[in-house]
Structure formats: structure tokens, C-alpha cells
Design a protein around this motif. Structure first.
Motif, PDB file in Angstrom:
ATOM      1  N   VAL A 102      27.768   3.320 -43.453  1.00  0.00           N
ATOM      2  CA  VAL A 102      29.587   3.879 -43.335  1.00  0.00           C
ATOM      3  C   VAL A 102      29.245   5.000 -43.819  1.00  0.00           C
ATOM      4  CG1 VAL A 102      29.720   1.110 -43.370  1.00  0.00           C
ATOM      5  CG2 VAL A 102      29.655   2.608 -45.417  1.00  0.00           C
ATOM      6  N   VAL A 103      30.678   5.656 -43.504  1.00  0.00           N
ATOM      7  CA  VAL A 103      30.889   6.976 -44.264  1.00  0.00           C
ATOM      8  C   VAL A 103      31.926   6.356 -45.609  1.00  0.00           C
ATOM      9  CG1 VAL A 103      32.069   8.125 -42.465  1.00  0.00           C
ATOM     10  CG2 VAL A 103      33.486   6.670 -43.223  1.00  0.00           C
ATOM     11  N   THR A 104      32.135   7.627 -46.480  1.00  0.00           N
ATOM     12  CA  THR A 104      31.765   7.363 -48.201  1.00  0.00           C
ATOM     13  C   THR A 104      33.594   6.471 -48.324  1.00  0.00           C
ATOM     14  OG1 THR A 104      31.814   9.763 -48.287  1.00  0.00           O
ATOM     15  CG2 THR A 104      32.336   8.504 -49.471  1.00  0.00           C
ATOM     16  N   THR A 105      34.594   7.226 -47.107  1.00  0.00           N
ATOM     17  CA  THR A 105      35.642   5.799 -47.219  1.00  0.00           C
ATOM     18  C   THR A 105      35.759   4.260 -47.057  1.00  0.00           C
ATOM     19  OG1 THR A 105      36.443   7.777 -46.908  1.00  0.00           O
ATOM     20  CG2 THR A 105      38.409   6.004 -47.191  1.00  0.00           C
ATOM     21  N   ASN A 132      28.718  10.412 -46.333  1.00  0.00           N
ATOM     22  CA  ASN A 132      29.869  11.413 -46.298  1.00  0.00           C
ATOM     23  C   ASN A 132      29.676  11.438 -44.665  1.00  0.00           C
ATOM     24  OD1 ASN A 132      28.540  14.037 -45.943  1.00  0.00           O
ATOM     25  ND2 ASN A 132      29.165  14.463 -47.616  1.00  0.00           N
ATOM     26  N   ARG A 133      30.229  11.716 -43.614  1.00  0.00           N
ATOM     27  CA  ARG A 133      30.107  12.362 -42.346  1.00  0.00           C
ATOM     28  C   ARG A 133      29.510  13.011 -42.035  1.00  0.00           C
ATOM     29  NH1 ARG A 133      31.760  15.665 -38.826  1.00  0.00           N
ATOM     30  NH2 ARG A 133      32.323  14.464 -35.886  1.00  0.00           N
ATOM     31  N   ASP A 134      28.889  14.111 -42.468  1.00  0.00           N
ATOM     32  CA  ASP A 134      27.931  14.599 -41.699  1.00  0.00           C
ATOM     33  C   ASP A 134      25.667  14.430 -42.478  1.00  0.00           C
ATOM     34  OD1 ASP A 134      29.087  16.920 -41.093  1.00  0.00           O
ATOM     35  OD2 ASP A 134      28.074  18.224 -43.141  1.00  0.00           O
ATOM     36  N   MET A 150      33.014   5.308 -39.174  1.00  0.00           N
ATOM     37  CA  MET A 150      33.810   6.575 -39.056  1.00  0.00           C
ATOM     38  C   MET A 150      34.863   7.101 -38.463  1.00  0.00           C
ATOM     39  SD  MET A 150      30.458   8.147 -36.580  1.00  0.00           S
ATOM     40  CE  MET A 150      31.564   9.910 -38.010  1.00  0.00           C
ATOM     41  N   GLY A 151      35.456   7.749 -39.039  1.00  0.00           N
ATOM     42  CA  GLY A 151      36.537   7.999 -38.612  1.00  0.00           C
ATOM     43  C   GLY A 151      36.587   8.750 -37.504  1.00  0.00           C
ATOM     44  N   VAL A 152      35.776  10.055 -37.657  1.00  0.00           N
ATOM     45  CA  VAL A 152      35.939  11.156 -37.058  1.00  0.00           C
ATOM     46  C   VAL A 152      34.610  10.748 -35.913  1.00  0.00           C
ATOM     47  CG1 VAL A 152      36.402  13.390 -35.976  1.00  0.00           C
ATOM     48  CG2 VAL A 152      37.875  12.186 -38.496  1.00  0.00           C
ATOM     49  N   PRO A 153      34.608  10.412 -35.113  1.00  0.00           N
ATOM     50  CA  PRO A 153      33.112  10.309 -34.002  1.00  0.00           C
ATOM     51  C   PRO A 153      33.089  11.393 -33.524  1.00  0.00           C
ATOM     52  CG  PRO A 153      34.824   8.332 -33.636  1.00  0.00           C
ATOM     53  CD  PRO A 153      35.158   9.586 -34.799  1.00  0.00           C
ATOM     54  N   LYS A 200      32.853  19.198 -47.984  1.00  0.00           N
ATOM     55  CA  LYS A 200      32.494  19.782 -47.012  1.00  0.00           C
ATOM     56  C   LYS A 200      31.522  18.299 -46.537  1.00  0.00           C
ATOM     57  CE  LYS A 200      32.394  24.853 -46.684  1.00  0.00           C
ATOM     58  NZ  LYS A 200      32.641  25.026 -48.075  1.00  0.00           N
ATOM     59  N   GLY A 201      31.556  18.765 -45.033  1.00  0.00           N
ATOM     60  CA  GLY A 201      30.639  17.069 -44.014  1.00  0.00           C
ATOM     61  C   GLY A 201      31.975  15.895 -44.430  1.00  0.00           C
ATOM     62  N   SER A 202      32.931  15.785 -45.163  1.00  0.00           N
ATOM     63  CA  SER A 202      33.645  14.866 -45.296  1.00  0.00           C
ATOM     64  C   SER A 202      34.220  14.948 -44.358  1.00  0.00           C
ATOM     65  CB  SER A 202      35.201  14.954 -46.503  1.00  0.00           C
ATOM     66  OG  SER A 202      35.238  14.240 -46.770  1.00  0.00           O
ATOM     67  N   GLY A 203      34.712  13.568 -43.180  1.00  0.00           N
ATOM     68  CA  GLY A 203      35.697  13.364 -42.380  1.00  0.00           C
ATOM     69  C   GLY A 203      36.716  13.489 -42.834  1.00  0.00           C
ATOM     70  N   HIS A 271      41.924   6.013 -36.777  1.00  0.00           N
ATOM     71  CA  HIS A 271      41.571   5.262 -36.504  1.00  0.00           C
ATOM     72  C   HIS A 271      40.151   4.885 -37.453  1.00  0.00           C
ATOM     73  CE1 HIS A 271      44.358   4.023 -33.342  1.00  0.00           C
ATOM     74  NE2 HIS A 271      43.954   2.715 -34.026  1.00  0.00           N
ATOM     75  N   TRP A 272      39.937   3.758 -37.320  1.00  0.00           N
ATOM     76  CA  TRP A 272      38.468   3.574 -37.839  1.00  0.00           C
ATOM     77  C   TRP A 272      37.470   3.465 -36.829  1.00  0.00           C
ATOM     78  CZ3 TRP A 272      36.895   5.959 -41.815  1.00  0.00           C
ATOM     79  CH2 TRP A 272      36.993   6.716 -43.163  1.00  0.00           C
ATOM     80  N   TYR A 273      36.522   3.889 -36.952  1.00  0.00           N
ATOM     81  CA  TYR A 273      35.305   3.502 -34.955  1.00  0.00           C
ATOM     82  C   TYR A 273      33.713   2.699 -35.811  1.00  0.00           C
ATOM     83  CZ  TYR A 273      38.512   6.183 -32.785  1.00  0.00           C
ATOM     84  OH  TYR A 273      40.015   6.819 -32.325  1.00  0.00           O
TER      85      TYR A 273
HETATM   86  P1  PGA Z   1      34.933  10.620 -45.378  1.00  0.00           P
HETATM   87  O1  PGA Z   1      34.449  10.557 -43.832  1.00  0.00           O
HETATM   88  O2  PGA Z   1      34.766   9.382 -46.381  1.00  0.00           O
HETATM   89  O3  PGA Z   1      33.768  11.268 -44.984  1.00  0.00           O
HETATM   90  O4  PGA Z   1      35.222  11.588 -45.892  1.00  0.00           O
HETATM   91  C1  PGA Z   1      35.715   9.605 -43.142  1.00  0.00           C
HETATM   92  C2  PGA Z   1      36.031   9.926 -42.087  1.00  0.00           C
HETATM   93  O5  PGA Z   1      34.808  10.134 -41.297  1.00  0.00           O
HETATM   94  O6  PGA Z   1      36.827  10.285 -41.182  1.00  0.00           O
END
Ligand code: PGA
Length: 303
Positions: A102-105, A132-134, A150-153, A200-203, A271-273
Motif C-alpha cells: 500500500v502507498v504510504t498514506t 511510497n508510490r514510486d 494506491m491513489g494514482v494508478p 519525490k515519488g509520492s503520489g 479515489h483509492w484504487y
Molecule cells: P503517497 O501516495 O502516500 O506515496 O503520497 C498516495 C497516492 O498514491 O495517492
């Protein structure tokens, strides 16, 4: 020998004849005809390349090769029956393994459903990676987990993404901030504020950057911090404003020093996906977990 082709049916026929000492008794036990039993044993014998039985005055005896095969066969058959049992258990979800990333959040809400899921299916061993997303995309590309949240597929990977719940993005500020008591703050006014950004790398960061660039509003970055927790502390300490998921705000310890600003267009509902690799055969356990997530979305909502 290397190319030997035997079937489970032949092994079963052989083992039954060896155990019962008779082709006709074996046929009865296996519910097949005697010629069918003989054919299986003959084919097996051809593959082995040596006789497996000898007939002495109407009785049959195992040859040395037959004796060896009988031992191996017993092991195979018992391994196979363990395997069949395991599959039955898996189908009944008495055991199994689930790996999710899962992404950080996601760490703020996914565990809330893992608790009851593990209680409902105590034989299932769950591992959850939080990255994180990356990092998550790297794991997805290497096919390391059953599923991803994740939030940004990504749009450049062959995946299926299924929206799970709303991910409300909000603007947060220290409770003493002059904007804290204002209503209907215009988005453009955010140009005058300093922002604390995720690494960097966070969605979340990608989303915030896209938002400001789409609205053509300059984004004034005060500082980059590697986690939602660090950002909350920095906001509370008056270092700047931040845009984050409401899920991340909502912790057990509370966040008295932080308030949600009333900015027009917020909360920005994303959305979370649940993301899975297309073409990957999902396990029974993974499918059950996905269904469970959808059936228990209420547990995931921010309070
Ligand atoms: P993040 O991702 O926790 O890496 O910021 C959140 C997201 O994918 O929206």
C-alpha cells in the motif's frame, strides 16, 4: 529415464494392484474395467522399461523394480493427497498467504480492515508493505505482491484498477493561521502561502503539483519532508501549509494543532484504487480479500 512420462492414473492403478495383489480387485476399487487397469500398468511398465510384476502360478508378485516404484509411488500419492487437502483448505480459506503493498498514506486506513479480516480468516497469513508510490510501482512491475492499494494508478503498466473509496484531499494549516477562521478561501490565494511537500515519488506530491499547474497557480514550496507524520508536525509547528489526504490527518493521537482550511474546490475528492496486474491469476485468498475490502468500506472511511 529423463523423458519418462507417467500419469497419476497409471500410478494409482499400479499402487492398487500392488496393494491388493490382483488386477480385478484393483479394477473394482478404482471403478474401472480390468482391461483399463492392465493397460495403465502396461503403459507404466513401458515407460519404466522393466517389468513391474511377475506372474507365478496365477499369482502376481512385485519385481525389484516394482518394489522400488511402489515405495516412490506411496510417497507421491501421499504428497498428492496432501496437496489436494491443501487446495481444499485454500478453497475453504482455512489457510493461505496474502501479500499486499500500500502507498504510504494507505497505512492509515488499510490496517483497519486487516484486523477483522485476519479474525475472520485466522489461517491466512497477511503481509503488508508500506512504501511510497514510486517504490510501489517497482514492486508492481516485478509482480511481487497479490495486490496494491494506491491513489494514482500508473497509465503505462498493464493493470486493472478498481476504485475503492474516496480519497479526500484537504488543505491543512496550523490552528493559529490567519486563514483558519476564513470561509470560502479562493484557490488562487494559496499562491501567497508556503507549502510543505512530500518527497519525490509520492503520489500525493504528484497530485498537488498537477493541481497547481492545471490551475496555473504558482506553488511555493517551503520544505520537502519524507512522511505524512513529519508534515503534520511541521504544519503544527507553523512551518507552512500542506495538502494531504484526510485519511492521513485522522490518527489515533488526534491533531489538535492542525485545522482543515475551507478552500473552494476542497475537499478534492480523488479515489483509492485496488490495483492488480492484468493477466495475473489472482489467488482465492486475494479475491476474497478484495471482496472483503469492498464489503467493509465503511471501516476505511476517515472518521
Ligand atoms: P503517497 O501516495 O502516500 O506515496 O503520497 C498516495 C497516492 O498514491 O495517492
Amino acid at each position: 529415464m529423463a523423458g519418462m512420462r507417467v500419469t497419476l492414473g497409471q500410478l494409482k492403478a499400479f499402487e492398487t494392484v500392488a496393494r491388493l495383489g490382483s488386477f480385478s480387485a484393483a479394477a473394482d476399487e478404482l471403478f474401472i474395467t480390468q482391461p483399463a487397469v492392465s493397460k495403465k500398468v502396461r503403459m507404466l511398465q513401458e515407460e519404466v522399461g522393466m517389468p513391474l510384476f511377475e506372474h507365478v502360478s496365477k499369482r502376481i508378485y512385485l519385481t525389484d523394480a516394482g518394489e522400488l516404484l511402489r515405495r516412490v509411488c506411496n510417497e507421491w500419492l501421499s504428497t498428492w493427497s496432501n496437496f489436494e487437502q491443501s487446495i481444499a483448505d485454500l478453497q475453504g480459506l482455512k489457510m493461505g498467504r496474502l501479500t499486499i503493498a500500500v502507498v504510504t498514506t494507505g497505512k492509515y486506513f488499510v490496517p483497519r480492515v486487516l484486523g477483522p479480516f485476519c479474525t475472520a480468516y485466522p489461517g491466512i497469513d497477511v503481509a503488508m508493505e508500506v512504501v511510497n508510490r514510486d517504490r510501489l510501482l517497482e514492486r508492481l512491475a516485478r509482480n511481487e505482491d497479490d495486490l496494491y492499494i494506491m491513489g494514482v494508478p500508473p497509465d503505462d503498466l498493464d493493470i486493472d484498477s478498481d476504485p475503492l473509496i474516496v480519497n479526500p484531499l484537504i488543505v491543512v494549516a496550523p490552528s493559529t493561521h490567519p486563514l483558519a477562521s476564513r470561509r470560502r478561501i479562493r484557490f488562487e490565494e494559496l499562491a501567497d502561502q508556503k507549502f510543505l511537500m512530500r518527497e519525490k515519488g509520492s503520489g500525493t506530491r504528484i497530485t498537488v503539483e498537477r493541481l497547481f499547474s492545471d490551475r496555473q497557480v504558482p506553488l511555493n514550496v517551503q520544505m520537502e519532508l519524507g512522511s505524512n507524520e513529519a508534515i503534520k508536525q511541521a504544519v503544527a509547528g507553523g512551518l507552512g501549509l500542506a495538502i494531504m489526504s484526510r485519511h492521513a490527518l485522522n490518527t489515533l493521537t488526534g491533531s489538535d494543532h492542525i485545522v482543515e482550511l475551507n478552500v473552494q474546490g476542497f475537499p478534492l475528492n480523488r479515489h483509492w484504487y485496488v490495483v492488480t496486474s492484468r493477466g495475473k491469476q489472482l489467488s482465492v485468498v486475494a479475491n476474497t480479500f478484495i471482496r472483503y475490502l469492498h464489503d467493509h468500506v465503511k471501516l476505511l472511511e476517515p472518521e
